[in-house]
Design a protein around this motif. Structure first.
Motif, mmCIF file in Angstrom:
data_model
loop_
_atom_site.group_PDB
_atom_site.id
_atom_site.type_symbol
_atom_site.label_atom_id
_atom_site.label_comp_id
_atom_site.label_asym_id
_atom_site.label_seq_id
_atom_site.Cartn_x
_atom_site.Cartn_y
_atom_site.Cartn_z
ATOM 1 N N PRO A 223 0.806 -1.226 0.000
ATOM 2 C CA PRO A 223 0.000 0.000 0.000
ATOM 3 C C PRO A 223 0.835 1.270 0.000
ATOM 4 C CG PRO A 223 0.085 -0.914 2.201
ATOM 5 C CD PRO A 223 0.809 -1.893 1.310
ATOM 6 N N PHE A 224 2.142 1.153 0.237
ATOM 7 C CA PHE A 224 2.995 2.331 0.286
ATOM 8 C C PHE A 224 3.357 2.777 -1.130
ATOM 9 C CE2 PHE A 224 3.476 0.114 4.298
ATOM 10 C CZ PHE A 224 3.286 1.136 5.210
ATOM 11 N N ARG A 225 3.884 4.007 -1.248
ATOM 12 C CA ARG A 225 4.060 4.608 -2.568
ATOM 13 C C ARG A 225 5.474 5.142 -2.777
ATOM 14 N NH1 ARG A 225 -0.800 5.232 -5.292
ATOM 15 N NH2 ARG A 225 -2.588 4.563 -4.058
ATOM 16 N N CYS A 226 6.465 4.356 -2.393
ATOM 17 C CA CYS A 226 7.855 4.747 -2.601
ATOM 18 C C CYS A 226 8.091 5.021 -4.083
ATOM 19 C CB CYS A 226 8.793 3.648 -2.115
ATOM 20 S SG CYS A 226 8.564 3.193 -0.385
ATOM 21 N N VAL A 227 8.722 6.152 -4.404
ATOM 22 C CA VAL A 227 8.827 6.591 -5.796
ATOM 23 C C VAL A 227 9.703 5.681 -6.641
ATOM 24 C CG1 VAL A 227 8.445 8.996 -5.148
ATOM 25 C CG2 VAL A 227 10.790 8.148 -5.356
ATOM 26 N N PRO A 367 16.037 11.063 -4.291
ATOM 27 C CA PRO A 367 15.817 12.510 -4.244
ATOM 28 C C PRO A 367 16.191 13.098 -2.887
ATOM 29 C CG PRO A 367 13.978 11.452 -5.343
ATOM 30 C CD PRO A 367 14.859 10.346 -4.833
ATOM 31 N N GLY A 368 16.917 14.209 -2.925
ATOM 32 C CA GLY A 368 17.338 14.874 -1.692
ATOM 33 C C GLY A 368 18.640 14.372 -1.113
ATOM 34 N N GLU A 369 19.223 13.353 -1.742
ATOM 35 C CA GLU A 369 20.479 12.783 -1.225
ATOM 36 C C GLU A 369 21.623 13.790 -1.363
ATOM 37 O OE1 GLU A 369 21.440 10.229 0.853
ATOM 38 O OE2 GLU A 369 21.283 8.589 -0.615
ATOM 39 N N GLY A 399 8.525 3.948 -15.923
ATOM 40 C CA GLY A 399 7.233 3.570 -15.367
ATOM 41 C C GLY A 399 7.077 3.981 -13.922
ATOM 42 N N THR A 400 8.196 4.314 -13.255
ATOM 43 C CA THR A 400 8.133 4.743 -11.859
ATOM 44 C C THR A 400 8.090 6.264 -11.768
ATOM 45 O OG1 THR A 400 10.555 4.868 -11.567
ATOM 46 C CG2 THR A 400 9.488 2.731 -11.169
ATOM 47 N N ASP A 404 10.083 9.711 -13.670
ATOM 48 C CA ASP A 404 9.425 10.954 -14.083
ATOM 49 C C ASP A 404 10.028 12.157 -13.364
ATOM 50 O OD1 ASP A 404 7.770 9.427 -15.699
ATOM 51 O OD2 ASP A 404 6.170 9.318 -14.194
ATOM 52 N N TYR A 405 10.344 11.986 -12.089
ATOM 53 C CA TYR A 405 10.946 13.061 -11.293
ATOM 54 C C TYR A 405 12.279 13.500 -11.891
ATOM 55 C CZ TYR A 405 13.865 14.914 -7.480
ATOM 56 O OH TYR A 405 14.741 15.662 -6.730
#
Length: 452
Positions: A223-227, A367-369, A399-400, A404-405
């Motif tokens: 159910p989690f949404r890790c990018v 992201p943010g690393e 697809g992830t 896209d980010y």
């Protein structure tokens, strides 16, 4: 109809690839003797093969990676089977390798339909059908029932537009049908096919898990949404968690142990401990049946509790693989992991207090690393002192939302698909990680901390 399901050979220079069954396909340099430590069980291929067989279809599965086959031996075996349909699970970093082999198979068996499936095929179904005229069908998402329905429709000569999860051509025009919902009741699937030639080849021996060990699944989905996470975003999409009946799970576990004399069992669920009642049911059934074999799971440390861990320990839990990814709260927030580091730390320590082995996995370059956040993660490892450890480089699989980010941020994404290999190349835009070798990084860190 003779249906052949394939996990193709994948070798690049001195590296060997891991694809089907892996949420993070990659290549690795084999150890002395030519073997690689980690060979995942290809659950989707094996379940699809078993489902086809249960409906009296002439079906075989060749796992060339598990068998260590070279291309010559593999092509000879494929030709000898004389298939009328060939089903190939592919991935992003292996795609160029896979499409070349798929073309050779088509030329060697001109009467066979070629079917692609897996995350990369799901993401680029239409483009694949446009570019490669020898690919006849693409199965998108979770594909066991789609494949079964495709075979049934072809036998009857029925209209393929009714097969959800299928992409095909009408003349030269690609047609992508509506997605198929994920399987609601996993107990409707037969147990995955286990083959004599590969039964002892699969291994996920983290933290000293005894070998031979066998990989099982008691649930699917997260159910989690890790990018960065591939399967929930591409294969499942719905982020729906589905679980099997605990009694049936342990029935399969007992059969595997008694029939094949495995020394350990690893539950390779996306997240084993999402549902406390599900875990409790499995533990109680293991105890009720008197199964004393070591077992291990992949879980979230922040979802653990002392009472749950104690129950699992009493049922024989040997090791836990905890996905941490980063110890930095900003990185975790930006990658949408929604992770409580403080509680996770307590549960990791309690896991060790119970005598349960701990394996921690981390993903560098999210992201943010920054260099500072990487050091924060290293400090976390030093404090936790896991029994074994894995560092990977964040890989923006198409697809992830991570892919896209990076595209939106102007990152220079690899033009070569084989570079989407987080065990060999960083595909992001953090200069501190440019040229970093994750295996050497992990080995150096383990040596410094006296870890495995």
């Amino acid at each position: 109809m003779r249906i052949l399901l394939l996990n193709l050979p994948w070798r690049r220079d001195d590296r060997r690839g891991v694809r089907a069954g892996s949420r993070w396909p990659f290549t690795a340099i084999p150890e002395e003797g030519g073997d690689i430590k980690y060979i995942p069980f290809p659950f989707f291929l094996a379940c699809a093969a078993s489902l086809l067989k249960s409906r009296d279809n002439d079906t075989e599965l060749i796992d060339a990676i598990a068998r260590g086959m070279d291309e010559a031996a593999f092509m000879e075996e494929v030709s000898a089977y004389r298939p009328s349909m060939v089903v190939i699970e592919t991935s992003t970093p292996s795609f160029d390798n896979d499409i070349e082999l798929a073309g050779r198979i088509k030329r060697n068996t001109p009467g066979a339909s070629i079917v692609l499936c897996g995350p990369h095929a799901t993401t680029y179904a239409r483009e694949i059908l446009v570019r490669y005229d020898f690919i006849d069908y693409v199965l998108t998402g979770e594909y066991e029932n789609t494949l079964l329905e495709l075979v049934s429709f072809l036998k009857r000569g029925s209209e393929l537009k009714a097969v959800s999860g299928l992409a095909f051509r009408t003349g030269r025009t690609p047609v992508v049908n509506k997605p198929r919902p994920t399987i609601k009741d996993l107990d409707e699937l037969p147990w995955p096919l286990r083959q004599e030639e590969t039964i002892y080849k699969y291994n996920d021996g983290f933290a000293g898990l005894p070998v031979p060990n066998v990989q099982m699944c008691s649930s699917r989905g997260c159910p989690f949404r890790c990018v960065f996470c591939l399967w929930p975003q591409v294969l499942y999409k719905e982020h729906r968690y589905r679980k099997r009946n605990p009694v049936k799970v342990v029935e399969e576990m007992e059969w595997l142990v008694k029939r094949f004399n495995f020394r350990a069992v690893y539950f390779d669920d996306d997240v084993f401990n999402i549902d406390k009642g599900h875990v409790t049911g499995i533990c109680r059934e293991i105890v009720r049946r008197g199964i004393s074999i070591p077992w291990a799971v992949m879980a979230r440390a922040d979802l653990m509790s002392k009472d749950l861990l104690s129950m699992m320990a009493e049922a024989g839990l040997y090791a836990v693989k905890y996905g941490i990814e980063s110890a930095n709260s900003r990185v975790l927030k930006l990658c949408k992991k929604d992770f409580n580091v403080a509680h996770a730390s307590k549960m990791i320590k309690y896991t060790k207090e119970l005598g349960i082995k701990v394996h921690l996995t981390f993903c560098l370059g999210l992201p943010g690393e920054t260099g500072k956040s990487i050091q924060e993660t290293i400090n976390f490892v030093s404090e936790m002192k896991p029994d074994s450890l894995q560092f990977s480089l964040a890989t923006p699989f198409p697809g992830t939302s991570y892919y896209d980010y990076l595209k939106r941020s102007g990152a220079c994404l690899p033009a070569n698909l084989s570079d989407y290999d987080g065990n060999g190349r960083y595909a992001g835009n953090l200069k501190e990680l440019a040229g970093l070798d994750p295996e050497k990084f992990k080995n150096d860190l383990c040596n410094n901390l006296n870890l495995k």
